[in-house]
Design a protein around this motif. Structure first.
Motif, PDB file in Angstrom:
ATOM      1  N   SER A 216      -3.809   3.782   8.287  1.00 18.52           N
ATOM      2  CA  SER A 216      -3.849   3.851   6.799  1.00 18.52           C
ATOM      3  C   SER A 216      -4.203   2.641   6.089  1.00 18.52           C
ATOM      4  CB  SER A 216      -2.964   4.664   6.416  1.00 18.52           C
ATOM      5  OG  SER A 216      -1.648   4.138   6.683  1.00 18.52           O
ATOM      6  N   GLU A 217      -3.930   1.439   6.883  1.00 18.71           N
ATOM      7  CA  GLU A 217      -4.194   0.254   6.513  1.00 18.71           C
ATOM      8  C   GLU A 217      -5.740  -0.203   6.009  1.00 18.71           C
ATOM      9  OE1 GLU A 217      -1.387  -1.488   6.158  1.00 18.71           O
ATOM     10  OE2 GLU A 217      -0.234   0.202   7.170  1.00 18.71           O
ATOM     11  N   ARG A 218      -5.530  -1.171   4.957  1.00 16.39           N
ATOM     12  CA  ARG A 218      -7.078  -1.542   4.665  1.00 16.39           C
ATOM     13  C   ARG A 218      -7.832  -2.293   5.746  1.00 16.39           C
ATOM     14  NH1 ARG A 218      -7.004  -4.289  -1.343  1.00 16.39           N
ATOM     15  NH2 ARG A 218      -9.219  -3.989  -1.101  1.00 16.39           N
ATOM     16  N   GLY A 219      -7.070  -2.852   6.826  1.00 17.24           N
ATOM     17  CA  GLY A 219      -7.702  -3.632   7.664  1.00 17.24           C
ATOM     18  C   GLY A 219      -8.281  -2.848   8.769  1.00 17.24           C
ATOM     19  N   PHE A 220      -8.045  -1.487   8.672  1.00 19.94           N
ATOM     20  CA  PHE A 220      -8.729  -0.326   9.592  1.00 19.94           C
ATOM     21  C   PHE A 220      -9.928   0.028   9.032  1.00 19.94           C
ATOM     22  CE2 PHE A 220      -9.531   3.312  12.046  1.00 19.94           C
ATOM     23  CZ  PHE A 220      -8.986   2.778  13.243  1.00 19.94           C
ATOM     24  N   SER A 221     -11.065  -0.517   9.262  1.00 19.12           N
ATOM     25  CA  SER A 221     -12.320  -0.002   8.457  1.00 19.12           C
ATOM     26  C   SER A 221     -12.859   1.154   9.163  1.00 19.12           C
ATOM     27  CB  SER A 221     -13.482  -1.160   8.508  1.00 19.12           C
ATOM     28  OG  SER A 221     -14.076  -0.937   9.862  1.00 19.12           O
ATOM     29  N   ARG A 222     -13.703   1.742   8.216  1.00 12.80           N
ATOM     30  CA  ARG A 222     -14.161   3.095   8.678  1.00 12.80           C
ATOM     31  C   ARG A 222     -15.552   2.680   9.567  1.00 12.80           C
ATOM     32  NH1 ARG A 222     -10.129   4.624   8.504  1.00 12.80           N
ATOM     33  NH2 ARG A 222      -9.180   6.226   7.133  1.00 12.80           N
ATOM     34  N   ASN A 223     -15.723   1.333   9.887  1.00  7.83           N
ATOM     35  CA  ASN A 223     -16.956   1.207  10.811  1.00  7.83           C
ATOM     36  C   ASN A 223     -16.718   0.398  11.859  1.00  7.83           C
ATOM     37  OD1 ASN A 223     -19.618   1.525  10.720  1.00  7.83           O
ATOM     38  ND2 ASN A 223     -20.370  -0.446   9.784  1.00  7.83           N
TER      39      ASN A 223
ATOM     40  N   GLU B  74      -5.354  -8.274  18.272  1.00  7.27           N
ATOM     41  CA  GLU B  74      -4.311  -8.191  18.898  1.00  7.27           C
ATOM     42  C   GLU B  74      -3.125  -8.049  17.723  1.00  7.27           C
ATOM     43  OE1 GLU B  74      -1.978 -10.576  22.587  1.00  7.27           O
ATOM     44  OE2 GLU B  74      -3.148 -11.844  21.051  1.00  7.27           O
ATOM     45  N   SER B  75      -3.328  -8.968  16.665  1.00  6.98           N
ATOM     46  CA  SER B  75      -2.403  -8.957  15.585  1.00  6.98           C
ATOM     47  C   SER B  75      -2.058  -7.230  15.030  1.00  6.98           C
ATOM     48  CB  SER B  75      -2.752  -9.710  14.540  1.00  6.98           C
ATOM     49  OG  SER B  75      -1.873  -9.750  13.485  1.00  6.98           O
ATOM     50  N   PHE B  76      -3.449  -6.663  14.857  1.00  8.35           N
ATOM     51  CA  PHE B  76      -3.366  -5.458  14.376  1.00  8.35           C
ATOM     52  C   PHE B  76      -2.419  -4.411  15.468  1.00  8.35           C
ATOM     53  CE2 PHE B  76      -4.444  -1.081  13.636  1.00  8.35           C
ATOM     54  CZ  PHE B  76      -4.522  -0.912  12.149  1.00  8.35           C
ATOM     55  N   VAL B  77      -2.831  -4.559  16.567  1.00  9.03           N
ATOM     56  CA  VAL B  77      -2.057  -3.742  17.509  1.00  9.03           C
ATOM     57  C   VAL B  77      -0.735  -4.135  17.689  1.00  9.03           C
ATOM     58  CG1 VAL B  77      -2.101  -3.425  20.299  1.00  9.03           C
ATOM     59  CG2 VAL B  77      -4.120  -3.236  18.964  1.00  9.03           C
ATOM     60  N   GLN B  78      -0.419  -5.434  17.867  1.00 10.50           N
ATOM     61  CA  GLN B  78       1.257  -5.991  17.808  1.00 10.50           C
ATOM     62  C   GLN B  78       1.830  -5.206  16.641  1.00 10.50           C
ATOM     63  OE1 GLN B  78       0.711 -10.171  17.550  1.00 10.50           O
ATOM     64  NE2 GLN B  78       1.126 -10.179  19.905  1.00 10.50           N
TER      65      GLN B  78
ATOM     66  N   MET C 242       0.787  -1.157  -0.105  1.00 12.03           N
ATOM     67  CA  MET C 242       0.158   0.004   0.014  1.00 12.03           C
ATOM     68  C   MET C 242       0.872   1.164  -0.061  1.00 12.03           C
ATOM     69  SD  MET C 242      -2.880   1.086   2.982  1.00 12.03           S
ATOM     70  CE  MET C 242      -4.327   1.557   1.910  1.00 12.03           C
ATOM     71  N   LYS C 243       0.655   2.109  -0.789  1.00 10.05           N
ATOM     72  CA  LYS C 243       1.285   3.296  -0.855  1.00 10.05           C
ATOM     73  C   LYS C 243       1.217   4.033   0.333  1.00 10.05           C
ATOM     74  CE  LYS C 243       2.571   7.367  -3.990  1.00 10.05           C
ATOM     75  NZ  LYS C 243       1.999   7.890  -5.052  1.00 10.05           N
ATOM     76  N   LYS C 244       2.211   4.524   0.826  1.00  9.81           N
ATOM     77  CA  LYS C 244       2.249   5.479   1.959  1.00  9.81           C
ATOM     78  C   LYS C 244       2.613   6.896   1.840  1.00  9.81           C
ATOM     79  CE  LYS C 244       1.425   2.156   4.830  1.00  9.81           C
ATOM     80  NZ  LYS C 244       0.311   2.056   5.664  1.00  9.81           N
ATOM     81  N   ILE C 245       1.976   7.723   2.456  1.00 12.30           N
ATOM     82  CA  ILE C 245       2.494   9.248   2.366  1.00 12.30           C
ATOM     83  C   ILE C 245       2.785   9.598   3.895  1.00 12.30           C
ATOM     84  CG2 ILE C 245       1.445  11.707   2.037  1.00 12.30           C
ATOM     85  CD1 ILE C 245      -0.647  10.488   0.060  1.00 12.30           C
ATOM     86  N   VAL C 246       4.033   9.950   4.036  1.00  8.97           N
ATOM     87  CA  VAL C 246       4.544  10.049   5.087  1.00  8.97           C
ATOM     88  C   VAL C 246       4.302  11.670   5.827  1.00  8.97           C
ATOM     89  CG1 VAL C 246       6.488  10.188   6.542  1.00  8.97           C
ATOM     90  CG2 VAL C 246       6.200   8.368   4.953  1.00  8.97           C
ATOM     91  N   LEU C 247       4.844  12.824   4.897  1.00  6.82           N
ATOM     92  CA  LEU C 247       4.540  14.126   5.280  1.00  6.82           C
ATOM     93  C   LEU C 247       3.229  14.371   5.648  1.00  6.82           C
ATOM     94  CD1 LEU C 247       7.397  15.779   3.123  1.00  6.82           C
ATOM     95  CD2 LEU C 247       7.471  14.918   5.484  1.00  6.82           C
ATOM     96  N   PHE C 248       3.030  15.100   6.630  1.00  6.69           N
ATOM     97  CA  PHE C 248       1.668  15.568   6.918  1.00  6.69           C
ATOM     98  C   PHE C 248       0.449  14.327   7.141  1.00  6.69           C
ATOM     99  CE2 PHE C 248       3.388  18.810   4.110  1.00  6.69           C
ATOM    100  CZ  PHE C 248       3.830  19.510   4.837  1.00  6.69           C
ATOM    101  N   THR C 249       1.004  13.205   7.880  1.00  7.38           N
ATOM    102  CA  THR C 249       0.472  12.130   7.725  1.00  7.38           C
ATOM    103  C   THR C 249      -0.853  12.188   8.725  1.00  7.38           C
ATOM    104  OG1 THR C 249       2.367  10.592   7.362  1.00  7.38           O
ATOM    105  CG2 THR C 249       0.300   9.694   8.297  1.00  7.38           C
TER     106      THR C 249
ATOM    107  N   GLU D  68       5.907   1.496   5.804  1.00  7.46           N
ATOM    108  CA  GLU D  68       4.727   1.007   5.674  1.00  7.46           C
ATOM    109  C   GLU D  68       3.715   1.031   7.077  1.00  7.46           C
ATOM    110  OE1 GLU D  68       5.007  -3.134   3.076  1.00  7.46           O
ATOM    111  OE2 GLU D  68       5.644  -3.131   5.212  1.00  7.46           O
ATOM    112  N   THR D  69       4.602   1.352   8.263  1.00  6.25           N
ATOM    113  CA  THR D  69       3.853   1.629   9.362  1.00  6.25           C
ATOM    114  C   THR D  69       4.202   3.067   9.885  1.00  6.25           C
ATOM    115  OG1 THR D  69       4.023  -0.610  10.381  1.00  6.25           O
ATOM    116  CG2 THR D  69       3.874   1.239  11.887  1.00  6.25           C
ATOM    117  N   THR D  70       3.245   4.023   9.631  1.00  4.58           N
ATOM    118  CA  THR D  70       3.419   5.295   9.900  1.00  4.58           C
ATOM    119  C   THR D  70       2.368   5.955  10.793  1.00  4.58           C
ATOM    120  OG1 THR D  70       1.570   5.605   8.114  1.00  4.58           O
ATOM    121  CG2 THR D  70       3.793   5.948   7.459  1.00  4.58           C
TER     122      THR D  70
END
Length: 399
Positions: A264-271, A371-375, A1-8, A329-331
């Motif tokens: 910003s991961e696809r696994g973090f849903s908006r719901n 737990e996996s996401f948090v880790q 997944m493309k990341k945008i670091v500045l102004f994240t 990848e982790t921002t």
């Protein structure tokens, strides 16, 4: 997944939130079923709306929860009081650094702690920060004006800084957020922001930041190398297994945690769901692997990330965490509050998360993060030092 670091922080905490609020979630209704294992008292979910101030909402959410832990009455503290002081301090440091510093709406839990220690705090009713014709936080104009202002100052066309620039900058904050209260009455008593903070009965020296990365020695402290850590606040560094022990020990002993994470991961849903699905074909559910092998990668990922049922998740290692941080990848995206533990219908552990995107979501502003996401995606946490297991606290040299 493309990341945008500045102004994240500005992008994730603000503009993606606009889309989340203005567009209805079209994902299928999920079939996750959660059973609460441990839940701590928290103050109501708030709405940062179109502002990049999640760090202030989540940081103050921690201290509001701490007051409840101590059996004190519920309080509603002013996020914009913290924002005002942090923006003002950030502007001064930016100018002193000749612009070689991040200047944006982003911030960290260290900012909240610094303001509480050095400037105090006021109730939300005294400083809601809505002096610009809106009933919700909309900082697009404010952020643009303050950013342009400090850039104009460091251009230094007069070859010497004026004595008026800082007063002018704070004047902008006065106009948008309101003037800082200096003295006020509450329940028949007079307070200053400093005396009100003292009256809360919290020792702000008891709160520490923790993280887990291998590019610095374990059991020492270092300043996380992220743009929004402009105060250069330090975090204690723990191995992943001991880092995660802090989460469970804290919650099981009544302590909430301020949680900085990549959302910003696809696994973090908006719901209301945050998961870390396994995407290796040989680990996917179902014996008919051909149904995965004969579709495109996009189709496979779209199917996995529908998030309409629990899926096998990545087994996170210290190396995987470090790799994600090192390669962007982790921002550093978003601040929230972890206040409980739950399990889904398969027995998988999740952390209960108070977000600051209002209550227009499936779980009314609460997220369930596996737990996996948090880790894998936690940047750092802030917590009371007594929430740390005694043996771990001893290794860190915390008394």
């Amino acid at each position: 997944m493309k990341k945008i670091v500045l102004f994240t922080f500005l992008f994730i905490c603000s503009f993606s939130l606009i889309n989340a609020q203005e567009k209805k979630d079209t994902a299928p209704v999920d079939t996750f079923r959660f059973t609460v294992v441990k839940e701590l008292p928290i103050t109501p979910v708030k709405n940062q709306s179109s502002s990049g101030t999640c760090w202030s909402f989540s940081g103050l959410g921690l201290f509001e929860a701490e007051l409840l832990r101590l059996g004190k009455p519920e309080v509603d503290l002013s996020e914009m009081f913290v924002v005002y002081h942090s923006y003002s301090d950030q502007a001064e440091k930016y100018v002193r650094m000749h612009g070689a510093l991040n200047f944006s709406a982003g911030g960290s839990f260290h900012d909240v702690l610094y303001v509480l220690k050095n400037y105090g705090i006021v109730p939300e009713s005294l400083m809601p920060g809505l002096n610009y014709g809106e009933n919700m936080h909309k900082h697009g104009e404010l952020d643009a004006v303050t950013s342009a202002y400090v850039k104009a100052v460091i251009q230094n066309k007069n070859k010497k800084l004026s004595t008026a620039w800082k007063k002018g900058f704070d004047g902008v904050l006065d106009a948008y957020l309101g003037e800082l209260p200096t003295e006020f009455a509450l329940n028949g008593k007079k307070y200053t922001p400093q005396s009100y903070a003292q009256s809360l009965g919290l020792n702000f020296d008891d709160y520490v930041s923790l993280t887990s990365y291998t590019h610095h020695p374990f059991y020492g402290k270092f300043a996380l190398e992220i743009p929004d850590n402009w105060r250069w606040g330090e975090s204690y560094n723990l191995p992943l297994d001991e880092f995660m022990q802090v989460f469970d020990n804290a919650i099981n002993n009544g302590y909430a945690l301020a949680w900085g994470s990549d959302v910003s991961e696809r696994g973090f849903s908006r719901n209301g769901i945050a998961v870390n699905p396994e995407t290796r074909i040989d680990n996917l559910p179902g014996s008919d692997q051909a149904r995965w092998l004969n579709i495109s990668e996009k189709q496979m990922l779209d199917s996995i990330y529908k998030l309409n049922t629990p899926q096998p998740e990545i087994k996170v290692t210290q190396e995987l965490r470090q790799q994600g941080f090192d390669n962007y990848e982790t921002t550093d995206d978003h601040g929230m509050l972890i206040y409980g533990i739950a399990k889904d219908q398969n027995g998988t552990k999740y952390y209960m998360v108070k977000n600051s995107w209002g209550t227009d979501s499936k779980y009314k502003g609460i997220w369930y993060a596996s737990e996996s996401f948090v880790q894998q995606k936690t940047m750092n946490i802030m917590v009371h030092k007594d929430a740390i297991p005694k043996d771990v606290k001893k290794k860190l040299g915390i008394k």
